[in-house]
Design a protein around this motif. Structure first.
Motif, mmCIF file in Angstrom:
data_model
loop_
_atom_site.group_PDB
_atom_site.id
_atom_site.type_symbol
_atom_site.label_atom_id
_atom_site.label_comp_id
_atom_site.label_asym_id
_atom_site.label_seq_id
_atom_site.Cartn_x
_atom_site.Cartn_y
_atom_site.Cartn_z
ATOM 1 N N ARG A 168 88.702 79.715 133.941
ATOM 2 C CA ARG A 168 88.448 79.352 135.337
ATOM 3 C C ARG A 168 88.921 77.934 135.660
ATOM 4 O O ARG A 168 88.652 77.408 136.738
ATOM 5 C CB ARG A 168 86.956 79.489 135.655
ATOM 6 N N GLY A 169 89.591 77.309 134.718
ATOM 7 C CA GLY A 169 90.125 75.976 134.952
ATOM 8 C C GLY A 169 89.067 74.896 134.970
ATOM 9 O O GLY A 169 89.276 73.831 135.549
ATOM 10 N N ILE A 170 87.929 75.129 134.337
ATOM 11 C CA ILE A 170 86.842 74.150 134.315
ATOM 12 C C ILE A 170 86.992 73.258 133.091
ATOM 13 O O ILE A 170 87.001 73.741 131.954
ATOM 14 C CB ILE A 170 85.471 74.847 134.311
ATOM 15 N N ASP A 171 87.088 71.985 133.318
ATOM 16 C CA ASP A 171 87.268 71.015 132.243
ATOM 17 C C ASP A 171 86.593 69.717 132.660
ATOM 18 O O ASP A 171 87.051 69.046 133.580
ATOM 19 C CB ASP A 171 88.755 70.786 131.973
ATOM 20 N N ARG A 172 85.516 69.353 131.994
ATOM 21 C CA ARG A 172 84.763 68.154 132.332
ATOM 22 C C ARG A 172 85.061 66.988 131.383
ATOM 23 O O ARG A 172 84.306 66.010 131.358
ATOM 24 C CB ARG A 172 83.264 68.469 132.314
ATOM 25 N N SER A 173 86.114 67.073 130.627
ATOM 26 C CA SER A 173 86.425 65.990 129.700
ATOM 27 C C SER A 173 86.905 64.757 130.461
ATOM 28 O O SER A 173 87.635 64.854 131.436
ATOM 29 C CB SER A 173 87.477 66.430 128.686
ATOM 30 N N GLU A 174 86.484 63.608 129.990
ATOM 31 C CA GLU A 174 86.824 62.342 130.637
ATOM 32 C C GLU A 174 88.191 61.844 130.179
ATOM 33 O O GLU A 174 88.684 62.201 129.118
ATOM 34 C CB GLU A 174 85.774 61.283 130.306
ATOM 35 N N VAL A 175 88.778 60.996 130.990
ATOM 36 C CA VAL A 175 89.970 60.253 130.586
ATOM 37 C C VAL A 175 89.482 58.926 130.023
ATOM 38 O O VAL A 175 88.922 58.102 130.740
ATOM 39 C CB VAL A 175 90.915 60.012 131.777
ATOM 40 N N ASN A 176 89.661 58.753 128.732
ATOM 41 C CA ASN A 176 89.200 57.541 128.064
ATOM 42 C C ASN A 176 90.387 56.748 127.544
ATOM 43 O O ASN A 176 91.385 57.334 127.135
ATOM 44 C CB ASN A 176 88.296 57.888 126.882
ATOM 45 N N PRO A 177 90.283 55.424 127.548
ATOM 46 C CA PRO A 177 91.316 54.649 126.864
ATOM 47 C C PRO A 177 91.427 55.129 125.426
ATOM 48 O O PRO A 177 90.473 55.651 124.867
ATOM 49 C CB PRO A 177 90.792 53.209 126.929
ATOM 50 N N ARG A 178 92.587 54.995 124.857
ATOM 51 C CA ARG A 178 92.843 55.512 123.511
ATOM 52 C C ARG A 178 91.766 55.064 122.547
ATOM 53 O O ARG A 178 91.466 53.895 122.412
ATOM 54 C CB ARG A 178 94.217 55.026 123.008
ATOM 55 N N THR A 179 91.133 56.014 121.883
ATOM 56 C CA THR A 179 90.072 55.697 120.947
ATOM 57 C C THR A 179 90.634 54.924 119.765
ATOM 58 O O THR A 179 91.755 55.150 119.311
ATOM 59 C CB THR A 179 89.392 56.971 120.442
ATOM 60 N N LEU A 180 89.836 54.008 119.252
ATOM 61 C CA LEU A 180 90.269 53.166 118.148
ATOM 62 C C LEU A 180 90.232 53.948 116.841
ATOM 63 O O LEU A 180 89.253 54.627 116.544
ATOM 64 C CB LEU A 180 89.368 51.938 118.049
ATOM 65 N N ILE A 181 91.285 53.841 116.087
ATOM 66 C CA ILE A 181 91.346 54.572 114.825
ATOM 67 C C ILE A 181 90.409 53.929 113.808
ATOM 68 O O ILE A 181 90.095 52.739 113.877
ATOM 69 C CB ILE A 181 92.774 54.609 114.274
ATOM 70 N N LYS A 182 89.942 54.747 112.871
ATOM 71 C CA LYS A 182 89.019 54.276 111.850
ATOM 72 C C LYS A 182 89.696 54.046 110.509
ATOM 73 O O LYS A 182 89.136 53.377 109.645
ATOM 74 C CB LYS A 182 87.890 55.296 111.672
ATOM 75 N N SER A 183 90.888 54.617 110.317
ATOM 76 C CA SER A 183 91.570 54.453 109.032
ATOM 77 C C SER A 183 93.063 54.670 109.216
ATOM 78 O O SER A 183 93.503 55.253 110.204
ATOM 79 C CB SER A 183 91.018 55.438 108.002
ATOM 80 N N MET A 184 93.834 54.194 108.255
ATOM 81 C CA MET A 184 95.271 54.423 108.202
ATOM 82 C C MET A 184 95.620 54.810 106.777
ATOM 83 O O MET A 184 95.107 54.214 105.819
ATOM 84 C CB MET A 184 96.049 53.162 108.596
ATOM 85 N N LEU A 185 96.481 55.802 106.654
ATOM 86 C CA LEU A 185 96.848 56.293 105.328
ATOM 87 C C LEU A 185 98.350 56.495 105.260
ATOM 88 O O LEU A 185 98.960 57.001 106.193
ATOM 89 C CB LEU A 185 96.112 57.603 105.030
#
Length: 627
Positions: free
Chosen positions: A331-348
């Motif tokens: 039905r095209g229902i989407d309540r997700s927010e637009v957030n600034p890019r989340t900060l990463i927790k690790s790099m590999l």
């Protein structure tokens, strides 16, 4: 501009209007844009090499294609093609291999025929260009979410609100009786919305033709997005496509509706008809076992036919959460927010070795690459500027026999030289473990990233005086482009993001969700499959695997070429070892749990005696027993 008419009322209220200022997901006047670079990796190489836009070009990583420009697609070259097959289909095709790190080198470079044994793919050139593009987006819009290396969501709600009040001053007046539930006046009669050359999917047949504020807001957003896309083209030379809609789901669909270098507005009254043009089995996580199950249970793949199924009937066949998710998505229902890019927790950074390496010298050369790779990404994250810093480094390995282990140590200084020294010390510990050789996989990770508080300095900051001390301790002004802290994980029903199956993604030996291409995200012109790279998926949903040359990771639901399967599993293995090692370290430093009243009081001077020898396999063996 002409004032709104007061004879009839809008179906929207003053509360809906004011909610735009809060980026509320509840207001039906919300306006979201999704901007997607067209064949991004290919455009980057065309710009770097000065190639004419009409020249067929594809970007190669080993024998696979990870990006194909639009002139090459006219010859039926796709990302499913191998380099050999692509040249047969299009002899004039220009193939460009991605940049690579080479064992022992501290800098990546473009090489004509890199060897997979001695080289590792590098996506830094594309990350660098992506950073420039995101800067243009953030300069134009205060709320931007970087969804991947080549796509972003923009919440234009506040900008639309500002233009509403500027162009229609009556909307700035208090509502009648100071009641925010009062309906707004309609837009002025004869008002013509300028859609900035956007494509407009057809409206629902039963909707009226009366213009309302949702249409006006979408028209304003279309002009803003056209300006942003124009800036990217003018300043950097890249084309991009865009979708504008009420939420992220529809905006993402819209950006892939007409490509390249075009934009589409999915109006509120056109949304359901637009969605009905898709089979639900083409939607993300509905193309695999879940989609097959629904299709068998209800005897259809047509999204429009499934709309007639009530939620209660879906819940009889599916888990309640899955049923609700499906019911909303179609039905095209989407309540997700637009957030600034989340900060990463690790790099590999990791590499599988074929053939296996057998010497410390060979492993040390690869550590040099890993450190250079990680430092390059940390620079983008602001780590080297002191904004954030990792706390732990983990070196993991897997031997040819399958035995594996990870070792972790704290990071005290974040410089390339210091990190190299820490990594080499970890390697010396691996050398002493006879199980490590021959080595089939080696990985290095930094984790536990934390933000540095404003004004926080190291001990050297206290050893200066006068103006220098003031300069070093003075808090820096906040940047308007500062990223927010990572939000808490949202409930499944509130973040309906992963709604499309995806094509083979650009895959480096160190996979990062931000580096996965969303290229041509709605419907691929060669296969007709829909795909996407959004933030979440319903539990237990499985994506389609496409043709026989792909495999689907059952852990992260990423679809990748079969030749990358072992390396991708090594990546998960390395992360598991690192996580387990950190957990073991935490157990060692954690205070003992208080004894219960019924427990026996230990004798004075006795040892702990709490552990049971032979009670279970060691940490590394536990991991291997699950493989």
């Amino acid at each position: 501009m002409e004032e709104p008419t007061s004879e009839r009322k809008s179906r929207y209220t003053y509360r809906h209007l004011n909610q735009l200022l809060k980026y509320s997901v509840d207001t039906p006047l919300r306006v979201i844009a999704h901007i997607d670079l067209d064949a991004f990796y290919a455009q980057c190489e065309m710009k770097r090499l000065g190639v004419d836009e009409n020249t067929p070009l594809a970007v190669q990583q080993w024998q696979s294609l990870i990006a194909v420009n639009y002139p090459a697609r006219e010859f039926n070259v796709s990302r499913h093609s191998t380099a050999v097959d692509a040249l047969k289909a299009c002899p004039q095709l220009k193939l460009v291999h991605v940049a690579t790190w080479r064992a022992g080198d501290e800098h990546w470079d473009y090489r004509e025929n890199p060897d997979i044994v001695t080289c590792k793919a590098c996506l830094d050139p594309y990350r660098n260009e992506s950073k420039k593009i995101i800067s243009i987006f953030r300069a134009a819009c205060p709320r931007v979410e970087k969804a991947s290396i080549d796509e972003s969501f923009l919440d234009l709600s506040v900008m639309v609100h500002e233009r509403f009040l500027k162009w229609f001053p009556v909307l700035a007046l208090p509502p009648p009786y100071n009641d925010p539930s009062e309906n707004l006046p309609l837009p002025p009669k004869g008002l013509e919305v300028k859609w900035a050359g956007s494509h407009l999917p057809e409206l629902a047949e039963d909707c009226g033709g009366q213009l309302d504020w949702d249409d006006v807001g979408m028209g304003i957003a279309a002009e803003i997005v056209e300006e942003v896309r124009g800036s990217v083209r003018k300043d950097l030379g890249y084309t991009c496509s865009a979708g504008i809609a009420q939420n992220k789901l529809l905006a993402k669909l819209g950006s892939g509706y007409k490509k390249p270098n075009q934009q589409t507005v999915v109006r509120v009254r056109a949304a359901q008809r637009f969605l009905n043009s898709f089979k639900f089995t083409k939607l993300r996580n509905l193309g695999g076992k879940l989609g097959e199950r629904i299709s068998e249970e209800f005897g259809t793949e047509e999204l429009s036919a499934l709309l007639d199924t009530p939620l209660q009937k879906l819940q009889l066949k599916l888990d309640d959460d899955i049923a609700t998710w499906v019911y909303n998505v179609i039905r095209g229902i989407d309540r997700s927010e637009v957030n600034p890019r989340t900060l990463i927790k690790s790099m590999l950074s990791a590499k599988s070795f074929r053939p296996h390496i057998t010497t410390t010298d060979a492993a040390s050369k690869w550590l040099t690459i890993f450190i250079s790779d990680i430092c390059s990404r940390m620079e983008e994250e602001g780590v080297l500027e002191g904004k954030r810093r990792p706390k732990t480094m983990t070196l993991s390995y897997r031997s040819s026999s399958g035995a594996g282990k990870g070792r972790s140590v704290p990071i005290r200084e974040v410089t390339k030289t210091a990190l190299t020294a820490v990594a080499q010390n970890l390697l010396r510990g691996v050398v002493d473990d006879a199980r490590a050789w021959p080595c089939a996989m080696l990985s290095l990770a930094v984790s536990g990233f934390e933000e540095r508080e404003a004004g926080n300095v190291g001990i050297r900051g206290f050893l200066v005086s006068g103006d220098a001390a003031k300069d070093r301790t003075a808090p820096k002004p906040e940047s308007s482009n500062a990223v927010e802290r990572e939000p808490k994980r949202r409930r499944m029903g509130e973040d309906i993001g992963r709604f499309f199956t995806r094509e083979p993604a650009a895959y480096d030996e160190t996979p990062s969700r931000e580096d996965l291409l969303s290229e041509d995200a709605a419907v691929d012109p060669e296969t007709g499959d829909a795909f996407d790279n959004p933030p979440s998926s319903p539990p237990s949903a499985t994506a389609a695997t496409g043709d026989g040359r792909m495999f689907l990771c059952d852990r992260c639901k990423t679809s990748l070429p079969f030749e990358d399967q072992e390396e991708h599993q090594d990546w998960h293995f390395a992360k598991d070892l690192a996580q387990e090692d950190r957990a073991e370290a935490m157990r060692r430093i954690a205070p003992p749990a208080p004894s219960s009243p019924s427990s026996q009081k230990p004798k004075k001077g006795s040892g702990s005696g709490g552990g049971k020898k032979g009670s279970g396999p060691e940490k590394g063996q536990r991991k291997l027993s699950r493989k």
